[in-house]
Design an enzyme around this catalytic site. Structure first.
Site, PDB file in Angstrom:
ATOM      1  N   HIS A  48       1.070  10.455  -6.945  1.00  0.00           N
ATOM      2  CA  HIS A  48       2.481  10.102  -6.787  1.00  0.00           C
ATOM      3  C   HIS A  48       3.147  10.926  -5.681  1.00  0.00           C
ATOM      4  O   HIS A  48       4.341  11.215  -5.735  1.00  0.00           O
ATOM      5  CB  HIS A  48       3.238  10.258  -8.117  1.00  0.00           C
ATOM      6  CG  HIS A  48       2.793   9.250  -9.135  1.00  0.00           C
ATOM      7  ND1 HIS A  48       3.294   7.967  -9.183  1.00  0.00           N
ATOM      8  CD2 HIS A  48       1.852   9.322 -10.116  1.00  0.00           C
ATOM      9  CE1 HIS A  48       2.694   7.292 -10.165  1.00  0.00           C
ATOM     10  NE2 HIS A  48       1.808   8.083 -10.744  1.00  0.00           N
ATOM     11  N   THR A  49       2.357  11.318  -4.715  1.00  0.00           N
ATOM     12  CA  THR A  49       2.890  12.027  -3.545  1.00  0.00           C
ATOM     13  C   THR A  49       2.995  11.104  -2.342  1.00  0.00           C
ATOM     14  O   THR A  49       3.764  11.369  -1.422  1.00  0.00           O
ATOM     15  CB  THR A  49       1.970  13.211  -3.177  1.00  0.00           C
ATOM     16  OG1 THR A  49       0.612  12.754  -3.244  1.00  0.00           O
ATOM     17  CG2 THR A  49       2.143  14.364  -4.147  1.00  0.00           C
ATOM     18  N   GLY A 137      -7.660  -3.644 -13.154  1.00  0.00           N
ATOM     19  CA  GLY A 137      -6.683  -3.008 -14.037  1.00  0.00           C
ATOM     20  C   GLY A 137      -7.153  -1.673 -14.593  1.00  0.00           C
ATOM     21  O   GLY A 137      -6.689  -1.218 -15.628  1.00  0.00           O
ATOM     22  N   ALA A 138      -8.084  -1.033 -13.892  1.00  0.00           N
ATOM     23  CA  ALA A 138      -8.615   0.252 -14.368  1.00  0.00           C
ATOM     24  C   ALA A 138      -8.019   1.412 -13.581  1.00  0.00           C
ATOM     25  O   ALA A 138      -8.336   2.564 -13.825  1.00  0.00           O
ATOM     26  CB  ALA A 138     -10.140   0.267 -14.250  1.00  0.00           C
ATOM     27  N   SER A 143      -6.609  -4.060  -6.602  1.00  0.00           N
ATOM     28  CA  SER A 143      -5.647  -4.848  -5.814  1.00  0.00           C
ATOM     29  C   SER A 143      -5.794  -4.548  -4.327  1.00  0.00           C
ATOM     30  O   SER A 143      -5.847  -5.465  -3.505  1.00  0.00           O
ATOM     31  CB  SER A 143      -4.205  -4.540  -6.214  1.00  0.00           C
ATOM     32  OG  SER A 143      -4.074  -4.402  -7.574  1.00  0.00           O
ATOM     33  N   GLU A 175       1.608  -5.941  -0.566  1.00  0.00           N
ATOM     34  CA  GLU A 175       1.820  -5.561  -1.963  1.00  0.00           C
ATOM     35  C   GLU A 175       3.289  -5.221  -2.228  1.00  0.00           C
ATOM     36  O   GLU A 175       3.852  -5.612  -3.253  1.00  0.00           O
ATOM     37  CB  GLU A 175       0.922  -4.371  -2.333  1.00  0.00           C
ATOM     38  CG  GLU A 175       0.991  -4.065  -3.806  1.00  0.00           C
ATOM     39  CD  GLU A 175      -0.331  -3.655  -4.407  1.00  0.00           C
ATOM     40  OE1 GLU A 175      -1.372  -3.738  -3.733  1.00  0.00           O
ATOM     41  OE2 GLU A 175      -0.319  -3.242  -5.576  1.00  0.00           O
ATOM     42  N   ASP A 187      -3.899   3.708  -1.588  1.00  0.00           N
ATOM     43  CA  ASP A 187      -5.007   2.853  -2.018  1.00  0.00           C
ATOM     44  C   ASP A 187      -5.528   2.013  -0.861  1.00  0.00           C
ATOM     45  O   ASP A 187      -6.738   1.895  -0.641  1.00  0.00           O
ATOM     46  CB  ASP A 187      -4.559   1.941  -3.160  1.00  0.00           C
ATOM     47  CG  ASP A 187      -3.998   2.720  -4.336  1.00  0.00           C
ATOM     48  OD1 ASP A 187      -4.137   3.959  -4.343  1.00  0.00           O
ATOM     49  OD2 ASP A 187      -3.411   2.094  -5.236  1.00  0.00           O
TER      50      ASP A 187
HETATM   51  C1  GLA Z   1      -1.046   3.810  -7.361  1.00  0.00           C
HETATM   52  C2  GLA Z   1      -0.350   3.437  -6.055  1.00  0.00           C
HETATM   53  C3  GLA Z   1      -0.556   4.526  -4.998  1.00  0.00           C
HETATM   54  C4  GLA Z   1      -0.183   5.911  -5.544  1.00  0.00           C
HETATM   55  C5  GLA Z   1      -0.836   6.141  -6.917  1.00  0.00           C
HETATM   56  C6  GLA Z   1      -0.366   7.416  -7.571  1.00  0.00           C
HETATM   57  O1  GLA Z   1      -2.421   3.836  -7.182  1.00  0.00           O
HETATM   58  O2  GLA Z   1      -0.827   2.206  -5.571  1.00  0.00           O
HETATM   59  O3  GLA Z   1       0.180   4.218  -3.848  1.00  0.00           O
HETATM   60  O4  GLA Z   1       1.204   6.082  -5.595  1.00  0.00           O
HETATM   61  O5  GLA Z   1      -0.590   5.072  -7.815  1.00  0.00           O
HETATM   62  O6  GLA Z   1      -0.803   8.522  -6.863  1.00  0.00           O
END
Ligand code: GLA
Length: 402
Positions: A48-49, A137-138, A143, A175, A187
């Site tokens: 979440h950075t 979904g894991a 995606s 997305e 991702d």
């Molecule tokens: C998901 C989001 C990413 C990232 C992570 C948390 O995977 O798609 O962009 O924010 O959560 O680190």
């Protein structure tokens, strides 16, 4: 008709994919077949950075989506899912025929086609067969992998005529804008820009990246808690809003602050009283997690595995207590893994709300970890866990024909 996939069949092998494509489309020219692939990812650390302009350290992994295809002059991606036989025509051009998102997996293909066209890149129709070893979904970025595989399948041989980083950004826009999840870049970046045998540290503000080799004498183990990521997208967007609120409030006093990336511990302490409870907790996590990413990079380079273990533990605790995205099952998995001798580091990985943990494990300890997961974890939670020793692989591209 029973369409249950047979787990004993490896649908992703190039031989089977091509055979399947030519069975489904007997008139296709075998010489025109291409196979494209895009990997999932595991995040080593930096959770979440990314949408706070911070640092992340993901690796692309050898669980991936593959599409065997023959391109055509049509306007439709005609995709068959190898595992179930389901066949779906997806309109991909011109942009006017790409309707509103439907909430189905096809949105990722349509959204990517839209963004390729908006970027001035050519898009063609195709007939294809898709197979995946990446669970959906894991929390392993199925995606993003679908977006990247689509980008390659919809483009001429050799892939989109822009850099892998630009393909990642385009997929992220698909997305954010079309699918409606306000994810960061991590991702798509990992799936597009992965490096064989290594994680890649990305500065999400500048786009600069550094290769961080993973220790050759450790195995990266991904363990799925068996808890699907259900509430995922709305809670994810809420966390992002908390972070943006925190940055905006601090930014009123500190003009240099554009995102939580620009905040340090002293600044946070100075303005803590002005933040609401959620904003303060989220901000503390992000500020500290950014620092942990850089410290893990250093500790890996120095071979200081004890430090890596401590940083993973601190990251997990922070995601549980400050960012509040863990679930009891992930906490239990981490506690159990940490008690296995030879598990060097372990924490939840990805967005949270279910999904997976990532562990760095000595090769001779993988069996003991598996035994605890499949024994004690399963017995105590009633969940069906899965465990994969994974390898870091190169980002999306084409496979040679068999
Ligand atoms: C998901 C989001 C990413 C990232 C992570 C948390 O995977 O798609 O962009 O924010 O959560 O680190």
């Amino acid at each position: 008709m029973d369409t249950t996939p047979d787990p004993a069949i490896d649908h992703t092998s190039p031989e089977r994919l091509v055979e399947r494509l030519l069975t489904e489309h007997p008139d296709a020219d075998p010489a025109a077949v291409r196979i494209v692939r895009a990997p999932g990812r595991v995040n080593i650390i930096g959770e979440h950075t990314d949408y706070n302009d911070g640092f992340v350290l993901p690796a692309a992994i050898d669980l991936e989506i593959r599409i065997a295809l023959v391109a055509d002059d049509g306007d439709v991606a005609d995709l068959t899912l190898a595992a179930t036989g389901e066949r779906t025509p997806i309109p991909v051009r011109p942009v006017e025929v790409i309707g509103a998102p439907t909430g189905a997996w096809t949105d990722y293909v349509a959204g990517t086609a839209l963004e390729l066209a908006r970027g001035g890149l050519p898009v063609h129709g195709f007939r294809g067969v898709l197979a995946s070893s990446l669970p959906e979904g894991a929390g392993l970025s199925s995606s993003a992998a679908l977006e990247l595989a689509s980008a390659w399948a919809l483009s001429p041989a050799g892939g989109p005529a822009v850099s892998p980083m630009d393909v990642a950004r385009l997929a992220q826009r698909a997305e954010n804008g079309y699918v409606g999840v306000r994810c960061g870049l991590m991702d798509q970046f990992a799936s597009a820009c992965g490096v064989d045998g290594a994680a890649v540290l990305l500065d999400c503000r500048s786009g600069a990246s550094r290769v961080v080799p993973l220790p050759e004498d450790l195995v990266v183990v991904v363990t799925h808690s068996g808890v699907p990521r259900t509430l995922g997208s709305s809670a994810y967007n809420d966390r992002r809003a908390d972070c943006e609120r925190a940055a905006a409030i601090i930014g009123r006093h500190e003009p240099a602050v554009r995102a939580l990336r620009d905040v340090d511990a002293a600044m946070l302490a100075r303005w803590a009283d002005e933040l609401d409870g959620a904003a303060l907790l989220r901000a503390r996590h992000v500020v500290e997690e950014d620092a942990r990413v850089l410290r893990v990079e250093q500790a890996l380079a120095a071979g200081d595995l004890a430090a890596v273990g401590e940083l993973f533990a601190a990251s997990h605790a922070s995601l549980r207590d400050l960012f509040e995205v863990s679930v009891p099952e992930l906490d239990l998995l981490v506690a159990l893994a940490a008690s296995v001798p030879g598990v060097v580091a372990t924490r939840m990985t990805g967005a949270g709300f279910g999904g997976c943990t990532v562990s760095l494990v000595r090769p001779d300890a993988v069996d003991a970890l598996r035994a605890v997961v499949e024994g004690e974890y399963r017995a105590r939670t009633g969940r069906e866990p899965r465990l994969w020793p994974v390898r870091a692989v190169v980002g999306a591209g084409e496979l040679p024909l068999p």
